[in-house]
Design an enzyme around this catalytic site. Structure first.
Site, mmCIF file in Angstrom:
data_model
loop_
_atom_site.group_PDB
_atom_site.id
_atom_site.type_symbol
_atom_site.label_atom_id
_atom_site.label_comp_id
_atom_site.label_asym_id
_atom_site.label_seq_id
_atom_site.Cartn_x
_atom_site.Cartn_y
_atom_site.Cartn_z
ATOM 1 N N ASP A 1 39.138 31.091 36.475
ATOM 2 C CA ASP A 1 38.347 31.629 35.372
ATOM 3 C C ASP A 1 36.945 32.009 35.845
ATOM 4 O O ASP A 1 35.989 31.242 35.702
ATOM 5 C CB ASP A 1 38.275 30.592 34.248
ATOM 6 C CG ASP A 1 37.688 31.167 32.965
ATOM 7 O OD1 ASP A 1 37.524 32.406 32.889
ATOM 8 O OD2 ASP A 1 37.402 30.386 32.043
ATOM 9 N N TYR B 1 42.051 44.746 49.051
ATOM 10 C CA TYR B 1 41.687 43.347 48.806
ATOM 11 C C TYR B 1 42.639 42.406 49.526
ATOM 12 O O TYR B 1 42.218 41.429 50.163
ATOM 13 C CB TYR B 1 41.703 43.074 47.299
ATOM 14 C CG TYR B 1 41.334 41.667 46.923
ATOM 15 C CD1 TYR B 1 40.009 41.233 47.002
ATOM 16 C CD2 TYR B 1 42.297 40.759 46.491
ATOM 17 C CE1 TYR B 1 39.663 39.934 46.647
ATOM 18 C CE2 TYR B 1 41.965 39.468 46.136
ATOM 19 C CZ TYR B 1 40.646 39.060 46.224
ATOM 20 O OH TYR B 1 40.305 37.770 45.886
#
Length: 264
Positions: free
Chosen positions: A203, A169
């Site tokens: 979030d 990643y």
């Protein structure tokens, strides 16, 4: 309906992508909202479901006549060219592109990571951004206002540092920043600005999946940020919108760190 500015947003059905669509709609943009919408049919290594067609069409329903929803995969260059053409057919122009589509895969050391997991990250996070730029930039260059055009890629705080058991990643997000910096050099003199936005812990479902890899929680991950809380998708979207605006010209070639003071 005619719009003074038009944007194409990938990864648009939820998270930062969906928040960006809503933010730009509030600013009067016409939007092509693109997402693969594969639901539970996920690429190798992805441990959480993708957005669904219903997610995308509910988003479009909130902004009637302003959002063109397209189910399309950023790994498919021809599909992206078709999406750009559909944008021009619907809105007559293209002024900004937000490459927000991305996934997280990890949880293993680099030497234990299966090749297919790395391929997932490269295909979606890197080649997806590359394909999006290759499809959109030619139309922006010949459009009515190249000097006002912006290409914005959503990178990550991982694009400038290493993170434990997330080497693939990390590498993919470093590559996203590399694409943006290369584009800024290729676009010298055109007026088009290429910008990377590097969010911190936000979030979203992707952050929840990242926390699971660490046997942690999103709120615990947010403790690494100076503001000591999760960022909201809307906060990142506001940053992206600034980059998409005419004022974003000053950020050409930059990495905008929307990470709340991430300390690693």
């Amino acid at each position: 309906m005619d719009f003074e500015r038009v944007a194409l947003v990938t990864g648009a059905a939820r998270g930062i992508g969906a928040a960006t669509v809503a933010e730009l709609c509030g600013l009067g943009y016409g939007i092509t909202a693109l997402d693969a919408c594969t639901g539970g049919n996920v690429a190798p290594g992805v441990g959480y479901p993708m957005a669904t067609p219903d997610d995308l069409h509910q988003l479009a329903h909130k902004f009637p006549d302003q959002v063109l929803p397209i189910e399309s995969d950023v790994r498919d260059p021809e599909a992206l060219h078709s999406a750009v053409n559909a944008t021009l057919d619907r809105f007559g122009r293209l002024d900004a592109v937000v490459a927000a589509a991305g996934v997280v895969v990890g949880g293993l050391a680099q030497w234990e990571t299966p090749e297919e997991h790395l391929r997932t990250l490269i295909d979606i996070n890197v080649i997806g951004v590359w394909n999006t730029a290759a499809a959109a930039l030619p139309s922006m260059l010949v459009g009515p206002d190249p000097g006002g055009c912006r290409f914005v890629a959503v990178a990550s705080a991982a694009g400038e540092r290493g993170l434990y058991n997330l080497t693939g990643y990390v590498a993919s997000k470093h590559a996203v920043i590399g694409i943006v910096r290369g584009l800024a050099a290729d676009l010298v003199g055109t007026g088009i600005a290429a910008i990377a936005v590097a969010p911190g812990s936000t979030d979203t479902p992707m952050l929840a999946a990242t926390a699971d890899l660490y046997d942690s929680t999103p709120h615990q991950l947010a403790e690494h940020q100076g503001i000591r809380r999760l960022l909201t998708p809307e906060e990142i979207a506001a940053t992206v919108a600034l980059c998409c605006s005419p004022a974003g010209a000053a950020l050409n070639g930059s990495v905008v760190r929307a990470d709340g003071g991430f300390a690693g």
